[in-house]
Design a protein around this motif. Structure first.
Motif, PDB file in Angstrom:
ATOM      1  N   ASP A  51      -3.404   3.406  -0.126  1.00 13.11           N
ATOM      2  CA  ASP A  51      -4.326   2.730  -1.035  1.00 13.11           C
ATOM      3  C   ASP A  51      -3.706   1.425  -1.531  1.00 13.11           C
ATOM      4  OD1 ASP A  51      -6.058   1.936  -3.019  1.00 13.11           O
ATOM      5  OD2 ASP A  51      -5.936   3.797  -4.176  1.00 13.11           O
ATOM      6  N   GLY A  64      -4.543  -0.165  -3.996  1.00  9.32           N
ATOM      7  CA  GLY A  64      -4.475  -0.066  -5.444  1.00  9.32           C
ATOM      8  C   GLY A  64      -3.221   0.630  -5.941  1.00  9.32           C
ATOM      9  N   HIS A 115       0.787   5.829  -0.661  1.00  6.70           N
ATOM     10  CA  HIS A 115       0.013   7.045  -0.915  1.00  6.70           C
ATOM     11  C   HIS A 115       0.261   7.470  -2.360  1.00  6.70           C
ATOM     12  CE1 HIS A 115      -1.462  11.163  -0.603  1.00  6.70           C
ATOM     13  NE2 HIS A 115      -2.057  10.798   0.517  1.00  6.70           N
ATOM     14  N   GLY A 123      -6.660   3.129   5.051  1.00  5.28           N
ATOM     15  CA  GLY A 123      -7.380   4.138   4.266  1.00  5.28           C
ATOM     16  C   GLY A 123      -7.440   5.473   4.977  1.00  5.28           C
ATOM     17  N   VAL A 163       0.869  -1.186   0.000  1.00  7.79           N
ATOM     18  CA  VAL A 163       0.000   0.000   0.000  1.00  7.79           C
ATOM     19  C   VAL A 163       0.903   1.232   0.000  1.00  7.79           C
ATOM     20  CG1 VAL A 163      -1.958  -1.088   1.173  1.00  7.79           C
ATOM     21  CG2 VAL A 163      -0.162  -0.036   2.529  1.00  7.79           C
TER      22      VAL A 163
END
Length: 297
Positions: A147, A149, A48, A142, A46
């Protein structure tokens, strides 16, 4: 909370660095045999969005590679088969629910947490503790603007497929789910309870990991994670399963790449790199491994 965030985080050659000023190490290493080359990139699962673009040597290593290798092929995590596996391993069956399986203390912590999020705990009553821990981890990450993604592994796996590069995996999606779900009910509940009790430590711990990743401090990241398990020795076996035992098999596979005549770009969670049983020590026993240094100035 730290030990459960390992799931996510359970989370970086030479590029002419000589001409760069104040070049600093990053989470990227390289080793070579007579004909093969292997780049080892420690991944944060993960990140930012403002941490992109990634350091240029990482992109250069990707471009230089013939074959890309990841912990798991993310395409395996979608579709009906993956959904059925998650239901089988992540949900209680029969008459079991969190109300029949968890202690009053853990239930109280869980109820308080979901009340604070404005969520109805009854909607999650059939979810097993390991999956509740994963969901809580995602919620907390979160809040920090991180993220899944934007993970390094997902980023380069997408680029590899777009570029038509070969994509290999060190583990299957099923193996990873078995790893997360395979603890005893008691250990799963303990992990969930500790995650809820130490939520306030999450921001500092995540910031520590991200700083370690950005500066290529593999040992620092590993020891920061290990320290949390040392506070709870009853979870030591879990830590060994999550990292140490997997490292041995990963190293065996990576070492085979050096017997070929190709260049590999291997992306694994950065926590697998450091420590006495990390990939750098295991592979470094027989091969010279060089850490890449870089400066953007």
């Amino acid at each position: 909370m730290r030990h459960r965030l390992l799931i996510f985080v359970l989370l970086l050659a030479q590029f002419g660095c000589a001409q760069l000023v104040a070049a600093k190490p990053i989470s990227l290493w390289v080793m070579q045999s007579d004909q093969a080359k292997v780049y080892l990139l420690g991944s944060m699962h993960v990140l930012h969005p403002d941490m992109y673009p990634l350091p240029e040597p990482m992109n250069a290593a990707f471009q230089d590679s013939d074959v890309t290798v990841f912990e798991v092929d993310m395409n395996e995590s979608t579709g009906a088969t993956a959904s059925m596996l998650m239901q089988e391993k992540g949900l209680y069956s029969g008459h079991e629910t969190i109300y029949t399986q968890l202690s009053e203390e853990t239930l109280g912590l869980l109820q308080g947490y979901f009340n604070a999020q404005g969520m109805d705990i009854k909607q999650l009553q059939r979810v097993r503790p390991w999956m509740l821990s994963v969901n809580i981890g995602l919620i907390e990450l979160g809040k920090l603007g991180l993220d899944p993604g934007m993970g390094v592994d997902l980023h380069y796996q997408a680029k590899a497929r777009q570029a038509g590069k070969s994509v290999l995996a060190l583990e299957t999606f099923e193996q990873q789910i078995e790893l997360l779900s395979g603890e005893t009910p008691a250990v799963q509940e303990l992990g969930l309870k500790l995650a809820l009790q130490h939520l306030d430590e999450t921001p500092a711990f995540i910031n520590l990991l991200i700083k370690g990743w950005a500066t290529g401090d593999a040992d620092g990241m590993y020891h920061a994670a290990a320290a949390d398990y040392e506070r709870h020795p009853e979870l030591e076996a879990q830590f060994e399963r999550l990292l140490d035992h997997r490292n041995e098999e990963m190293a065996r596979q990576i070492e085979q790449y050096l017997t070929t005549d190709q260049t590999y770009f291997v992306v694994v969670g950065a926590l697998h790199m450091g420590g006495d049983k990390g990939l750098l020590k295991l592979l470094g026993a027989n091969h010279d491994i060089q850490q890449i240094r870089y400066s953007s100035e």
